[in-house]
Write a protein that holds these residues in place. Structure first.
Motif, PDB file in Angstrom:
ATOM      1  N   LYS A  67      -7.116   4.110   5.724  1.00  0.00           N
ATOM      2  CA  LYS A  67      -7.054   4.314   4.276  1.00  0.00           C
ATOM      3  C   LYS A  67      -8.335   3.845   3.590  1.00  0.00           C
ATOM      4  O   LYS A  67      -8.592   4.197   2.442  1.00  0.00           O
ATOM      5  CB  LYS A  67      -5.846   3.583   3.694  1.00  0.00           C
ATOM      6  N   ARG A  68      -9.125   3.040   4.293  1.00  0.00           N
ATOM      7  CA  ARG A  68     -10.422   2.606   3.760  1.00  0.00           C
ATOM      8  C   ARG A  68     -11.381   3.782   3.618  1.00  0.00           C
ATOM      9  O   ARG A  68     -12.395   3.687   2.917  1.00  0.00           O
ATOM     10  CB  ARG A  68     -11.057   1.579   4.691  1.00  0.00           C
TER      11      ARG A  68
ATOM     12  N   LEU B 297      -8.674  -1.927  -0.143  1.00  0.00           N
ATOM     13  CA  LEU B 297      -7.704  -1.133  -0.891  1.00  0.00           C
ATOM     14  C   LEU B 297      -7.599  -1.610  -2.334  1.00  0.00           C
ATOM     15  O   LEU B 297      -7.378  -0.809  -3.244  1.00  0.00           O
ATOM     16  CB  LEU B 297      -6.335  -1.184  -0.219  1.00  0.00           C
TER      17      LEU B 297
ATOM     18  N   GLY C 212      -0.189   4.719  -1.529  1.00  0.00           N
ATOM     19  CA  GLY C 212      -1.586   4.424  -1.796  1.00  0.00           C
ATOM     20  C   GLY C 212      -2.433   5.652  -2.045  1.00  0.00           C
ATOM     21  O   GLY C 212      -3.252   5.689  -2.966  1.00  0.00           O
TER      22      GLY C 212
ATOM     23  N   GLN D 135     -11.006   6.574   2.137  1.00  0.00           N
ATOM     24  CA  GLN D 135     -10.725   7.444   0.996  1.00  0.00           C
ATOM     25  C   GLN D 135     -11.849   7.446  -0.038  1.00  0.00           C
ATOM     26  O   GLN D 135     -11.811   8.215  -0.992  1.00  0.00           O
ATOM     27  CB  GLN D 135      -9.409   7.001   0.333  1.00  0.00           C
TER      28      GLN D 135
ATOM     29  N   TYR E  96      -8.076   1.129  -5.262  1.00  0.00           N
ATOM     30  CA  TYR E  96      -7.049   1.369  -6.275  1.00  0.00           C
ATOM     31  C   TYR E  96      -7.489   0.945  -7.674  1.00  0.00           C
ATOM     32  O   TYR E  96      -6.856   1.306  -8.663  1.00  0.00           O
ATOM     33  CB  TYR E  96      -5.765   0.611  -5.929  1.00  0.00           C
TER      34      TYR E  96
ATOM     35  N   VAL F 221       0.833  -1.203   0.000  1.00  0.00           N
ATOM     36  CA  VAL F 221       0.000   0.000   0.000  1.00  0.00           C
ATOM     37  C   VAL F 221       0.867   1.252   0.000  1.00  0.00           C
ATOM     38  O   VAL F 221       0.426   2.324   0.376  1.00  0.00           O
ATOM     39  CB  VAL F 221      -0.944   0.002   1.222  1.00  0.00           C
TER      40      VAL F 221
ATOM     41  N   GLU G   4      -6.815  -4.933   3.038  1.00  0.00           N
ATOM     42  CA  GLU G   4      -6.207  -5.287   1.758  1.00  0.00           C
ATOM     43  C   GLU G   4      -7.257  -5.419   0.653  1.00  0.00           C
ATOM     44  O   GLU G   4      -7.059  -4.960  -0.473  1.00  0.00           O
ATOM     45  CB  GLU G   4      -5.413  -6.582   1.904  1.00  0.00           C
TER      46      GLU G   4
ATOM     47  N   ASP H 286      -2.653   1.318   8.944  1.00  0.00           N
ATOM     48  CA  ASP H 286      -3.203   1.923   7.721  1.00  0.00           C
ATOM     49  C   ASP H 286      -4.707   1.733   7.569  1.00  0.00           C
ATOM     50  O   ASP H 286      -5.255   2.002   6.502  1.00  0.00           O
ATOM     51  CB  ASP H 286      -2.502   1.334   6.486  1.00  0.00           C
TER      52      ASP H 286
END
Length: 209
Positions: A150-151, A180, A6, A153, A184, A3, A177, A147
């Motif tokens: 980061k979900r 993400l 990311g 975003q 992405y 990531v 994971e 992290d």
């Protein structure tokens, strides 16, 4: 899954897909509104059964964390007893004694999630995206998975890549994971794939709790 950088990947992906976001938001709003209208008789029936089954409100509101860490109140049909969290916040499990008789079926077939179409119409959620978590659980997960935020975003969703590939029982690291991967790689094609894979999950009550 790595990531690294990311956030940079998400920003680049977002800038390259303005049409995607317009289409996705339009579909979210149209589908949610149509679903609420079509399912209105079912919603009334469910509301009556909830009131007959146990004391308490028909709907259940709970604060969740959405896009960019902004809190909002998620809306569900109440499937648990009114004193379900008298001992503090806790995860639900498949044989949870706090679940009401009607709530058992609401959760099994994801009917309790239908009111979240109102969250979508308010712009707080999407049909597809990471499941929104409570702030207390996010802070807990971050102790082992730094992290995890980061979900946040993208908008949270009713269904998503993590839900169809792992369900509710996967560990926070694996959930991150999978979410993400979606963040992405989001696209109309991937969204269609998630929708198609979500249908048997609902019909055959896979991974519920």
């Amino acid at each position: 899954m790595k990531v690294i950088n990311g956030l940079r990947l998400v920003i680049a992906n977002s800038r390259n897909k303005p049409v995607y976001f317009f289409i996705k938001q339009s579909i979210d709003s149209f589908f949610s509104l149509c679903s609420l209208i079509i399912l209105f008789p079912l919603l009334i029936t469910v509301a009556i059964f909830i009131k007959l089954d146990s004391p308490g409100p028909i709907f259940y509101k709970q604060e969740r964390i959405g896009l960019n860490g902004k809190p909002f109140f998620i809306l569900k049909f109440r499937s648990m007893k009114i004193d379900a969290e008298k001992n503090g916040p806790q995860w639900a499990n498949q044989n949870d004694s706090r679940i009401t008789s009607v709530g058992y079926y609401l959760r099994k077939y994801r009917i309790d999630e239908i009111p979240q179409f109102l969250n979508i119409l308010r712009g707080e959620m999407s049909i597809i995206g990471p499941r929104p978590e409570r702030s207390i659980f996010i802070k807990h997960f971050e102790k082992n998975v730094p992290d995890f935020r980061k979900r946040l975003q993208v908008k949270p969703g009713i269904t998503g890549w993590a839900q169809i590939n792992g369900g509710y029982e996967i560990e926070p690291k694996e959930k991150l994971e999978l979410d993400l991967y979606y963040i992405y790689n989001f696209s109309i094609l991937l969204d269609c794939k998630i929708i198609l894979k979500s249908i048997p999950v609902i019909l055959f009550a896979k991974g519920w709790r």
